[in-house]
Design a protein around this motif. Structure first.
Motif, mmCIF file in Angstrom:
data_model
loop_
_atom_site.group_PDB
_atom_site.id
_atom_site.type_symbol
_atom_site.label_atom_id
_atom_site.label_comp_id
_atom_site.label_asym_id
_atom_site.label_seq_id
_atom_site.Cartn_x
_atom_site.Cartn_y
_atom_site.Cartn_z
ATOM 1 N N THR A 48 -4.247 0.908 4.649
ATOM 2 C CA THR A 48 -4.191 -0.549 4.765
ATOM 3 C C THR A 48 -5.137 -0.987 5.877
ATOM 4 O OG1 THR A 48 -2.708 -2.456 4.892
ATOM 5 C CG2 THR A 48 -2.226 -0.624 6.386
ATOM 6 N N ALA A 68 9.066 -1.356 -0.909
ATOM 7 C CA ALA A 68 8.746 -1.918 0.408
ATOM 8 C C ALA A 68 9.596 -3.162 0.570
ATOM 9 C CB ALA A 68 7.270 -2.262 0.506
ATOM 10 N N ARG A 84 4.415 -1.040 3.184
ATOM 11 C CA ARG A 84 4.164 0.311 2.682
ATOM 12 C C ARG A 84 5.211 0.694 1.656
ATOM 13 N NH1 ARG A 84 3.018 5.891 5.958
ATOM 14 N NH2 ARG A 84 2.172 6.960 4.139
ATOM 15 N N THR A 134 1.209 -5.007 5.615
ATOM 16 C CA THR A 134 2.062 -3.993 6.247
ATOM 17 C C THR A 134 3.194 -3.505 5.368
ATOM 18 O OG1 THR A 134 3.389 -5.746 7.245
ATOM 19 C CG2 THR A 134 1.565 -4.863 8.571
ATOM 20 N N TYR A 164 0.833 -1.200 0.000
ATOM 21 C CA TYR A 164 0.000 0.000 0.000
ATOM 22 C C TYR A 164 0.870 1.254 0.000
ATOM 23 C CZ TYR A 164 0.953 0.909 4.953
ATOM 24 O OH TYR A 164 1.564 1.194 6.136
ATOM 25 N N ASN A 182 -1.072 4.566 0.886
ATOM 26 C CA ASN A 182 -1.768 5.445 1.828
ATOM 27 C C ASN A 182 -2.601 4.757 2.898
ATOM 28 O OD1 ASN A 182 -0.965 7.960 0.553
ATOM 29 N ND2 ASN A 182 -2.295 7.332 -1.133
ATOM 30 N N ARG A 194 7.398 3.159 -0.278
ATOM 31 C CA ARG A 194 7.949 4.493 -0.014
ATOM 32 C C ARG A 194 9.151 4.714 -0.903
ATOM 33 N NH1 ARG A 194 8.194 4.546 6.577
ATOM 34 N NH2 ARG A 194 6.208 3.526 6.854
#
Length: 171
Positions: A84, A149, A167, A165, A80, A82, A169
């Protein structure tokens, strides 16, 4: 000819009949996964989830069924950006991730050894699945463009089958 082949494949996967425990008889884990996903996409009212040991199904008429995973582990991953949700056990019938229909680069490492390097597309539910050997520790890397991630995953008896979990970035 194409229609006949599609119909034959549908029958082989149990897709031509209404959801029932009988539709699962004789299916292997990969076929069971395809059927669980198909029932969700069709809007069937079948509760389906996966534990480290088996797929489980609960049908509208109250009947239940399961299909063993055998020697492999299934991990459903929903990276994800933004938003979750917390999850441990993946419910094919209801879990939804943020990134639906996204193309991702995926690598799985066992120590320094690369065991999987592939491109995947998340499903309509925002997840992609990994079939992995049991009782191992890995590092999972998921990349979408410039976003990354990375983190540890395991395939033990008490490991989660739903990973939400990761994320993405900028590195």
């Amino acid at each position: 000819m194409k229609k006949l082949l599609a119909l034959a494949l549908g029958v082989a996967l149990g897709l031509a009949q209404a959801p029932s425990p009988e539709a699962l008889k004789g299916l292997g884990p990969e076929e069971t996964l395809a059927l669980a996903k198909r029932w969700r996409e069709e809007g069937q009212r079948v509760v389906s989830y996966v534990t480290p040991e088996a797929f489980f199904f609960e049908f509208p008429d109250g009947r239940k069924a399961q299909v063993a995973l055998k020697d492999r582990f299934l991990l459903a991953v929903a990276p994800y950006v933004n938003r979750t949700h917390p999850c441990q056990v993946h419910y094919f019938s209801s879990c939804t991730g943020e990134l639906q229909g996204e193309v991702l680069e995926v690598r799985v490492l066992e120590g320094e050894k690369e065991v999987i390097k592939t491109q995947v597309k998340t499903g309509k539910d925002g997840f992609f699945e990994l079939w992995l050997p049991r009782n191992r520790r890995y590092t999972l890397e998921v990349r979408r463009g410039d976003l990354l991630a990375t983190g540890p995953i395991t395939t033990f008896r008490n490991s989660p089958t739903c990973l939400t979990t990761f994320r993405l970035r900028a590195p």
